[in-house]
Design an enzyme around this catalytic site. Structure first.
Site, mmCIF file in Angstrom:
data_model
loop_
_atom_site.group_PDB
_atom_site.id
_atom_site.type_symbol
_atom_site.label_atom_id
_atom_site.label_comp_id
_atom_site.label_asym_id
_atom_site.label_seq_id
_atom_site.Cartn_x
_atom_site.Cartn_y
_atom_site.Cartn_z
ATOM 1 N N LYS A 42 0.793 -1.232 0.000
ATOM 2 C CA LYS A 42 0.000 0.000 0.000
ATOM 3 C C LYS A 42 0.827 1.285 0.000
ATOM 4 O O LYS A 42 0.343 2.364 0.312
ATOM 5 C CB LYS A 42 -1.017 0.059 1.169
ATOM 6 C CG LYS A 42 -1.837 -1.179 1.374
ATOM 7 C CD LYS A 42 -2.338 -1.809 0.120
ATOM 8 C CE LYS A 42 -3.418 -0.989 -0.585
ATOM 9 N NZ LYS A 42 -3.772 -1.654 -1.887
ATOM 10 N N HIS A 98 6.778 -7.578 -1.968
ATOM 11 C CA HIS A 98 6.577 -6.897 -0.679
ATOM 12 C C HIS A 98 7.511 -7.481 0.383
ATOM 13 O O HIS A 98 7.340 -7.231 1.574
ATOM 14 C CB HIS A 98 5.131 -7.052 -0.204
ATOM 15 C CG HIS A 98 4.127 -6.359 -1.067
ATOM 16 N ND1 HIS A 98 4.313 -5.085 -1.555
ATOM 17 C CD2 HIS A 98 2.908 -6.752 -1.520
ATOM 18 C CE1 HIS A 98 3.260 -4.741 -2.277
ATOM 19 N NE2 HIS A 98 2.401 -5.735 -2.282
ATOM 20 N N SER A 128 -4.370 2.972 4.485
ATOM 21 C CA SER A 128 -4.598 2.327 3.204
ATOM 22 C C SER A 128 -4.650 0.806 3.370
ATOM 23 O O SER A 128 -5.501 0.124 2.781
ATOM 24 C CB SER A 128 -3.489 2.734 2.235
ATOM 25 O OG SER A 128 -3.719 2.191 0.962
HETATM 26 P P1 A3P Z 1 -5.055 4.824 -0.689
HETATM 27 O O1 A3P Z 1 -5.678 3.589 -0.127
HETATM 28 O O2 A3P Z 1 -4.534 5.734 0.392
HETATM 29 O O3 A3P Z 1 -5.927 5.542 -1.643
HETATM 30 P P2 A3P Z 1 -0.297 -0.251 -3.645
HETATM 31 O O4 A3P Z 1 -0.339 -0.054 -5.100
HETATM 32 O O5 A3P Z 1 1.062 -0.356 -3.073
HETATM 33 O O6 A3P Z 1 -1.225 -1.333 -3.206
HETATM 34 O O7 A3P Z 1 -0.824 1.110 -2.996
HETATM 35 C C1 A3P Z 1 -2.165 1.501 -3.100
HETATM 36 C C2 A3P Z 1 -2.287 2.915 -2.642
HETATM 37 O O8 A3P Z 1 -1.683 3.776 -3.629
HETATM 38 C C3 A3P Z 1 -3.745 3.355 -2.512
HETATM 39 O O9 A3P Z 1 -3.747 4.371 -1.508
HETATM 40 C C4 A3P Z 1 -3.986 3.913 -3.906
HETATM 41 O O10 A3P Z 1 -5.097 4.753 -4.006
HETATM 42 C C5 A3P Z 1 -2.672 4.665 -4.120
HETATM 43 N N1 A3P Z 1 -2.435 4.959 -5.528
HETATM 44 C C6 A3P Z 1 -2.456 4.114 -6.574
HETATM 45 N N2 A3P Z 1 -2.257 4.759 -7.731
HETATM 46 C C7 A3P Z 1 -2.093 6.065 -7.419
HETATM 47 C C8 A3P Z 1 -1.866 7.250 -8.177
HETATM 48 N N3 A3P Z 1 -1.790 7.204 -9.495
HETATM 49 N N4 A3P Z 1 -1.749 8.419 -7.501
HETATM 50 C C9 A3P Z 1 -1.845 8.454 -6.170
HETATM 51 N N5 A3P Z 1 -2.073 7.379 -5.391
HETATM 52 C C10 A3P Z 1 -2.194 6.194 -6.005
#
Ligand code: A3P
Length: 284
Positions: A42, A98, A128
């Site tokens: 996340k 991860h 998140s």
């Molecule tokens: P939130 O839950 O705070 O919205 P991962 O890809 O490591 O699983 O992380 C997911 C997190 O990154 C989520 O955070 C998601 O919304 C955010 N995220 C993914 N793409 C993004 C983007 N283009 N810009 C900003 N945040 C992004």
């Protein structure tokens, strides 16, 4: 879905716990040109994955037809023989993980692979993760928020302690020069600048125009709408509970922590994060 039982966390060795079995991962054979994207879950894995995919392969049919989790497959799952996702026959191969530092298959170090590590401030990372655990039936139940904070502080999480993860990778960077350590908050602040830094690290010569276009194309709202990046085709996630692309902000933790919870968390954080060279921003 009602018939699927969520797994429990179990101890795999010393103080690391997970729901995944990592035992055969050490057999993974990295190639010298593999690019590993490493994160605590996340922290912005999908975002950086999409950026690297565009930088390396340009805007092609690839991004329109193959979901991000197949273009940049998960190392932990690649080594499970029953799983059907395979590495695409591209050069380089983009792979995400991860794993905390100690579980990275040794061939990545032997081959001197380039690794992009993305870190996100603990509070937003936890928020998140909480919503992700709620919607991901392959993870243990998160329970209520006040207990979840304690679980996070104790490191009783899928992929273990956030504190150990970010510190472990930070420390490794001091001796292994092929790690580019970046921050989610910096990407929010200036995506283009961070893409520039990525290109320098990876010795990529994409044009300024292309980099600008990529920075615009990977903004949150665009990736949220795109079926190939928003995980809507990934079957174990329940989007009725929470979306995968949830908010994409710095500072959403303020909508979750009470003042008292924040004080307890900050006290504990000071104890665990003693390295003054590793600093996170919880707002920008
Ligand atoms: P939130 O839950 O705070 O919205 P991962 O890809 O490591 O699983 O992380 C997911 C997190 O990154 C989520 O955070 C998601 O919304 C955010 N995220 C993914 N793409 C993004 C983007 N283009 N810009 C900003 N945040 C992004």
């Amino acid at each position: 879905w009602e018939t699927i039982h969520r797994p429990e966390l179990f101890k795999i060795c010393n103080d690391v716990i997970s729901v995944y079995f990592y035992f055969n991962v050490q057999n993974f054979q990295a190639r010298p040109d593999d690019i590993l994207i490493a994160t605590y879950p996340k922290a912005g894995t999908t975002w950086v994955s999409q950026i690297l995919d565009l930088l390396y392969f340009g805007q092609t049919e690839r991004q329109k037809t193959i979901p991000i989790f197949e273009r940049v497959p998960f190392l932990e799952i690649l080594v499970l023989t029953f799983y059907t996702v395979k590495l695409l026959p591209t050069t380089p191969r983009l792979i995400k993980t991860h794993f905390p530092i100690q579980f990275v298959p040794k061939s990545f170090w032997e081959q001197n692979c380039k690794i992009v590590y993305v870190a996100r401030n603990a509070k937003d990372n936890m928020v998140s993760f909480f919503h992700f655990d709620r919607m991901n039936i392959a993870h243990p139940e998160p329970g209520d928020w006040s207990n979840y904070i304690h679980r996070f502080m104790e490191g009783k999480m899928v992929f273990g302690s956030w504190y150990d993860h970010v510190n472990g990778w930070w420390k490794k960077k001091q001796t292994y020069s092929n790690i580019h350590y970046m921050f989610y908050e910096d990407m929010i602040e200036d995506t283009e600048r961070e893409i520039d830094k990525l290109c320098s690290f990876l010795s990529l010569s994409n044009s300024a125009e292309e980099k600008k276009m990529i920075a615009g194309g990977v903004q949150f709202d665009k990736m949220k709408k795109d079926e190939m990046t928003n995980y809507s085709t990934f079957s174990i996630l329940d989007f009725k509970i929470s979306p995968f692309m949830r908010k994409g902000k710095v500072g959403d933790w303020k909508n979750h922590f009470t003042v008292a919870q924040n004080e307890v968390f900050d006290e504990d954080y000071k104890e665990k994060m003693k390295d003054p060279t590793l600093q996170f921003r919880t707002e920008i």
